[in-house]
Structures are given as structure tokens and as C-alpha cells.
Design an enzyme around this catalytic site. Structure first.
Site, PDB file in Angstrom:
ATOM      1  N   HIS A 111      54.180  75.383  42.627  1.00 14.77           N
ATOM      2  CA  HIS A 111      53.977  76.727  43.162  1.00 14.77           C
ATOM      3  C   HIS A 111      55.281  77.466  43.447  1.00 14.77           C
ATOM      4  CE1 HIS A 111      54.696  74.432  46.838  1.00 14.77           C
ATOM      5  NE2 HIS A 111      54.933  75.571  47.457  1.00 14.77           N
ATOM      6  N   TYR A 168      47.806  73.476  51.873  1.00 14.59           N
ATOM      7  CA  TYR A 168      48.318  72.180  52.315  1.00 14.59           C
ATOM      8  C   TYR A 168      47.244  71.435  53.103  1.00 14.59           C
ATOM      9  CZ  TYR A 168      51.152  68.691  54.737  1.00 14.59           C
ATOM     10  OH  TYR A 168      51.650  67.506  55.235  1.00 14.59           O
ATOM     11  N   ARG A 237      40.159  62.575  60.544  1.00 14.23           N
ATOM     12  CA  ARG A 237      40.216  63.326  59.294  1.00 14.23           C
ATOM     13  C   ARG A 237      38.869  63.373  58.584  1.00 14.23           C
ATOM     14  NH1 ARG A 237      45.568  62.315  55.842  1.00 14.23           N
ATOM     15  NH2 ARG A 237      47.167  62.824  57.372  1.00 14.23           N
ATOM     16  N   GLU A 306      44.149  62.054  50.280  1.00  5.94           N
ATOM     17  CA  GLU A 306      44.723  60.835  50.832  1.00  5.94           C
ATOM     18  C   GLU A 306      43.667  59.781  51.140  1.00  5.94           C
ATOM     19  OE1 GLU A 306      47.280  61.999  54.061  1.00  5.94           O
ATOM     20  OE2 GLU A 306      48.856  62.659  52.696  1.00  5.94           O
ATOM     21  N   ARG A 353      57.867  68.591  57.812  1.00  4.83           N
ATOM     22  CA  ARG A 353      56.566  67.925  58.013  1.00  4.83           C
ATOM     23  C   ARG A 353      56.739  66.402  58.025  1.00  4.83           C
ATOM     24  NH1 ARG A 353      54.379  71.809  54.027  1.00  4.83           N
ATOM     25  NH2 ARG A 353      53.306  73.478  55.132  1.00  4.83           N
TER      26      ARG A 353
END
Length: 428
Positions: A111, A168, A237, A306, A353
């Protein structure tokens, strides 16, 4: 008589001068010449700290980079593809029969940083492989056009048929990979395994080393998806519903709405978003109801890439599955902030991050790690790190070749040496 003597003298002088000139021409044609620099002197020189990674270095010897106009070359709409490929130093011939017989597929999700993308592509490019490039839908138009231009110069490189606005940690990141997988499944190139990359990755292994690693006894018929059963501190998550704010971020729904259990009583795993997958597994991902159900369930989870790949790779029915493989598979060299002092000696660049953006002093750790790729790099923040690693990698690639080296393939030339850098490095 005097006139005759003068004629003889003139003749002898002319003859002597002719002999001298012919001798100089003869010696110049016989002596190997240093390749002329192809770029202006504004090219950034290699840092002195980089010398430890460049073969055959002697005191007083300098290296001249040939690739300091990457972005301007790609943006030059008047440049023909043949000249673009030559001037960007792409390797245009399979470097060994071993590599030719084991083509790889790549998914690159990008990107930003056009120059970094081009340098990554040329580092991994060989004509027997196939490359799917996913450009973020929110990328600037000029960026998209530049990527389209360079991609159009190669028969085995193409843009993803669908472009996502990638967020993200959002589902869109996973969907981008799946879009390319669907395209690669239709490819006529007989690729054996697919590897996914982001635009801030860079290879450590050469294509030959990757082929040998993937054909090793441990990985020949297996997928590589490092990960473990989902730890307690990561369960939020997938136990709580999340919402993707397109192109911005991922947030909890409400005040923490709970999700239902995973489909088909699947055990959820947690691991890396990066992988090396067999072609049969890709077909399983695209066609299997198990994969389809897990995908649908994952749409409102946090960072689903993930858990998605590693969870499917623990399904017994999945081709090439690696049950309880743990963190096996050395895919990425990454310096995580919370592993400082244990897995690495700290970030010499800066953390973003909690992931290290590599500086030049991180290179010894990267090279010794012997992973497939390293993540992450920024060409503007720490350009010397990428310059040095790129040159080190190209040296290694060319030193392993079993075919003649084209003059356009080296990325740098030596100054004040009668041999070019590759021939000199072969005996270093």
C-alpha cells in the site's frame, strides 16, 4: 640530401607515434575494464558498517551503487519494459535447474513505499515463479499506476483481480490474501508452494535456499504455519465480537458482545499471519466447507489472519496439515519488543506497534537468524539497513547461480579494481 633526411625523420616520427598509439589501443582492449557507473554520483554510498557484509573488501576499495533511481525509473512512462527490466537489474533467467523444477507462488500485499516494493520484487523475482500483487484500494492513484506499469512488464506477475481496502488487524487483510489465492489457483504455472509477503519484508534466503528448505525432509509435503493453541491472553480476539472500521481500525462491538463457539468444534490456534502453503492446501482453503465455515465465523474477530491459517493447518483432513507443529518453520525474523533480552538484543532502529523497524546494526542478528524473510524495513527512516542487506542478498544469489551472469544483474560495481564485484566476490 637534407631534404631526404628530413623526410626520413618525419617518417620515423610518424611511425613511432603510430606504434605508441596502436600499443595503447591494444593494451586498453586487452585489459579488463571496470563497468562504468550507470547512475549519477548522487547515489547514497554504502555505510562503512556495511563492509563486514560485502565480500572481498580491501582497504581503499569502494563500491558504487547502480540502483539509486528506482522510483524515477518506474514512474518514467516513456521507458520501454526491456529497458526498465535491465536498468532495475531484474534477473531474467532461472539460475539453476533445481529452481526451475520447483516454481514458487508469491502473494504481495502492498500500500506504500513504491521503491521498497520494487526492491523486494526484484530480490524475489525469477521467471519460473508466479507473483500476485494486491494493492490496497485506498493507495494513491499514482502509486497504483506505477505498480501496474511494472507488473505489466512480466508475464508471470499480475495484479489481484479484486482489491480490498485493507484495515490493520481487520478481516480485509485476510480477504486480500484469499483474493490472490483464488487467482493463483487458476494459474497455468505449476507452482508448488505459496508464500505471502507484505511490502516491508525482505528476503534473507535466496530462491535456491527457499526451494531447498521447502523440499527438506521436514517440509516437503507440509504447510508452514507457525503457531500454538490460542493462549488465554489472546482469547478476547475470538470470544468477543469486533467491527472493522474500513481503512481505519478494528473496535469492539458494543461493550464486549460475546461470539458463539468456533464452527465444527474446531480448536482455535494462534500464530503468525505469514505462511508457506502447498497448492493442495490452497484448494482446500478455497473449496472445503470446513474452511468456509471458519472464514465466516472469523469475520468479526480481531486479526483473523493470525488464527485462520494455523487453525486450518491443524485440521486432519487438510492436505499437508502439521498437527501440533508449534512454532516450527523459520518464516520471519522479527524483533518483538516484549522479547527483547530473550530472543534478541534489542531494536537498533525503532519500534512501531511493538515490531522493530530495522537499523543497520540489526543486520548481524538478521543474517545469523537464517530465516526465510525479515520484517520490517523502512527505506526513508533507515535506508542504510536496506541498502546493505539488499547488496548482501544479491551477492549471495549470484554466487549460487549455475548460469552465466548477465552484466545488468549486479546492483553495485567496484571502484579502483580491475575486476567487477561479482567475479571478485566468487573467490572471497
Amino acid at each position: 640530401m637534407c631534404q631526404l633526411d628530413g623526410t626520413k625523420c618525419s617518417f620515423l616520427v610518424c611511425l613511432g607515434m603510430s606504434i605508441v598509439i596502436c600499443s595503447v589501443i591494444y593494451l586498453r582492449t586487452r585489459m579488463p575494464m571496470e563497468p562504468k557507473p550507470q547512475e549519477p554520483p548522487s547515489c547514497r554510498p554504502f555505510s562503512s558498517a556495511c563492509k563486514a557484509f560485502l565480500p572481498g573488501i580491501r582497504r581503499g576499495l569502494k563500491w558504487h551503487r547502480r540502483d539509486c533511481q528506482v522510483e524515477s525509473l518506474v514512474l518514467d512512462s516513456g521507458l520501454q519494459c526491456s529497458a526498465l527490466i535491465r536498468d532495475l537489474h531484474f534477473i531474467t533467467t532461472p539460475l539453476s535447474r533445481e529452481e526451475e523444477d520447483y516454481p514458487l507462488a508469491y502473494i504481495l500485499t502492498i500500500h506504500k513505499e513504491l521503491g521498497l516494493f520494487v526492491r523486494l520484487l526484484r530480490a524475489i523475482y525469477t521467471p519460473q515463479n508466479v507473483y500476485c500483487i494486491h494493492v490496497d484500494a485506498k493507495a494513491p492513484l499514482e502509486y497504483k499506476q506505477a505498480v501496474k506499469r511494472i507488473v505489466s512488464c512480466f508475464k508471470n506477475t499480475f495484479l489481484s483481480s479484486r482489491s480490498e481496502t485493507v484495515t490493520y488487524a481487520g478481516f480485509s487483510r485476510l480477504q486480500a490474501d484469499l483474493n490472490c489465492m483464488a487467482d493463483l489457483a487458476e494459474s497455468k504455472i505449476g507452482w508448488r508452494k505459496v508464500v505471502n509477503l507484505c511490502g516491508q519484508d525482505f528476503p534473507i534466503m535466496t530462491n535456491l535456499e527457499l526451494v531447498r528448505y521447502m523440499q527438506s525432509k521436514e517440509w516437503r509435503d507440509r504447510n508452514m504455519t507457525p503457531g500454538v493453541k490460542q493462549p488465554m491472553h489472546m482469547r478476547y480476539r475470538t470470544q468477543l465480537q469486533h467491527s472493522e472500521i474500513t481503512g481505519s481500525h478494528v473496535a469492539l462491538k458494543g461493550h464486549g458482545l460475546k461470539k458463539g463457539p468456533p464452527p465444527r468444534k474446531l480448536q482455535v490456534y494462534f500464530g503468525t499471519a505469514y505462511y508457506a502453503l502447498t497448492r493442495a492446501f490452497v484448494y482446500f482453503v478455497l473449496k472445503s466447507p470446513i474452511a468456509s465455515d471458519l472464514l465466516e465465523w472469523s469475520k468479526d474477530t480481531f486479526s483473523p489472519d493470525e488464527h485462520y491459517w494455523v487453525t486450518l493447518n491443524h485440521v486432519k483432513e487438510a492436505p499437508g496439515s502439521h498437527i501440533d507443529g508449534g512454532w516450527a518453520g523459520d518464516i520471519r525474523a522479527i524483533k518483538w519488543r516484549d522479547q527483547e533480552g530473550r530472543a534478541h538484543n534489542g531494536c537498533k532502529g525503532r519500534y512501531v506497534r511493538d515490531i522493530c523497524i530495522y537499523g543497520l546494526e540489526d543486520l548481524p542478528w538478521i543474517i545469523n537468524k537464517k530465516s526465510m524473510f525479515a520484517n520490517k524495513f523502512e527505506s526513508n527512516t533507515f535506508p542504510e539497513a536496506l541498502d546493505c542487506l539488499e547488496q548482501w542478498h544479491r551477492n549471495k544469489v549470484l554466487s549460487q547461480a549455475t548460469v552465466p551472469i548477465d552484466l545488468s544483474w549486479p546492483l553495485a560495481t567496484r571502484i579502483n579494481s580491475s575486476r567487477n564485484y561479482f567475479n571478485s566476490s566468487a573467490g572471497a
